[in-house]
Write an enzyme that holds these catalytic residues in place. Sequence first.
Site, short mmCIF file in Angstrom:
data_model
loop_
_atom_site.label_atom_id
_atom_site.label_comp_id
_atom_site.label_asym_id
_atom_site.label_seq_id
_atom_site.Cartn_x
_atom_site.Cartn_y
_atom_site.Cartn_z
N GLU A 133 0.87 -1.11 0.17
CA GLU A 133 -0.40 0.13 -0.15
C GLU A 133 0.96 1.35 0.30
O GLU A 133 0.74 1.89 -0.41
CB GLU A 133 -1.01 -0.27 0.54
CG GLU A 133 -1.88 -0.74 1.04
CD GLU A 133 -1.18 -2.36 1.06
OE1 GLU A 133 -2.64 -2.83 1.86
OE2 GLU A 133 -0.59 -2.55 1.47
N VAL A 134 1.75 1.45 0.75
CA VAL A 134 2.14 2.79 1.37
C VAL A 134 3.50 3.07 -0.04
O VAL A 134 3.12 3.90 -0.70
CB VAL A 134 2.99 3.15 1.68
CG1 VAL A 134 4.28 3.75 2.75
CG2 VAL A 134 2.49 2.77 3.83
#
Length: 259
Positions: A133-134
Site C-alpha cells: 500500500e505505502v
Amino acid sequence: MSWTIERRGRVAVVTMTTNPVNAQGRAFFADLHDAFDRLERDHAESPVVLTGTGGRFSAGLDLGEHFPLFAGDRAAVGEWFADYRATNVRLFTYPRPTVAALNGHAFAGGLITAAVCDHRVAVAEGARFGLNEVPIGIPMPAVYVRMLAYAWGEPVAARTCLRGEIFGPEQAHALGMVHELASAEEVLNRAVEVAGTTPEDCIEQYAFTKRACQAAVLRDIAELADPLDGELPAGMTSDRARHAHRRYWQQLKGSPAPW
C-alpha cells in the site's frame, strides 16, 4: 458471484470466487457478507476455512475500481472505507475458528484478509505475499495495523506495512506471517485439519477465549485507530497520493492512467 460453501465433516470451507484473482471491491465486500450471513444461518457451529482458487488467494484491492475513487470526492472515500473496514472486522471477530488456506499469492488487502483469520496455512512454493500500500500511495488504515500487530507482532506488522516488501513462503513463515506451510496438494486438507482441532463441545469456550484474546486490540481500534482513520480520505486523495497512483498504474499497465 456468491462464494461457495462446502462441508468437510464439521468444517465449512468457503471458497472466494468473486473474480478470477479475488480482487477486492464492492462486489467482493458483498460476497464476503453474504457468505458469513449463510455461515451464521446454516453452519453456525462450524469452524471455517477460507481459501481462493487457482494460483491466487486474493490480489487485494481492485485498483481499476479504487484509483478513480481516490481521485474523486473525500466523502465518497470515507463511505467506501466504512464498508471495507466492516468486512475485515467481521472476519477478525467471527466467533468460530477461522483458518486461511493460502492457495497462492496474497497481496495488500488480500493478505490482510488472510491475516485476520485465526490461523494461516500457506502453499510452500510459488506464492508471494506482501503489503504494498505505502509504495503505491495508499496509507495503511490504522484499524488494519492494529489487527496485523495482533496477528504478527508489532515489529513484523510495522516492517511489512511501512516497507512494502514482497516475501516468498519461507520468508513469510520465518517472520510468522503464516503459521505453517504445506504442498499445493495438501494446503486445503491441512487447513481443514487445523480448523477441526477444537472439539465440537468446546466451540463456545473457543468463542469466549477469542474475545478475551482480542479485547485489547478491539479497545485500541475503538479508542486509537478509528479516530486516526478519520484522516484516511485526505491521505488517499491528496495530490501526492494521486501522483503515486498514476505512477503505479503506468508501471502496472504500461499506459497512462485514464482518470
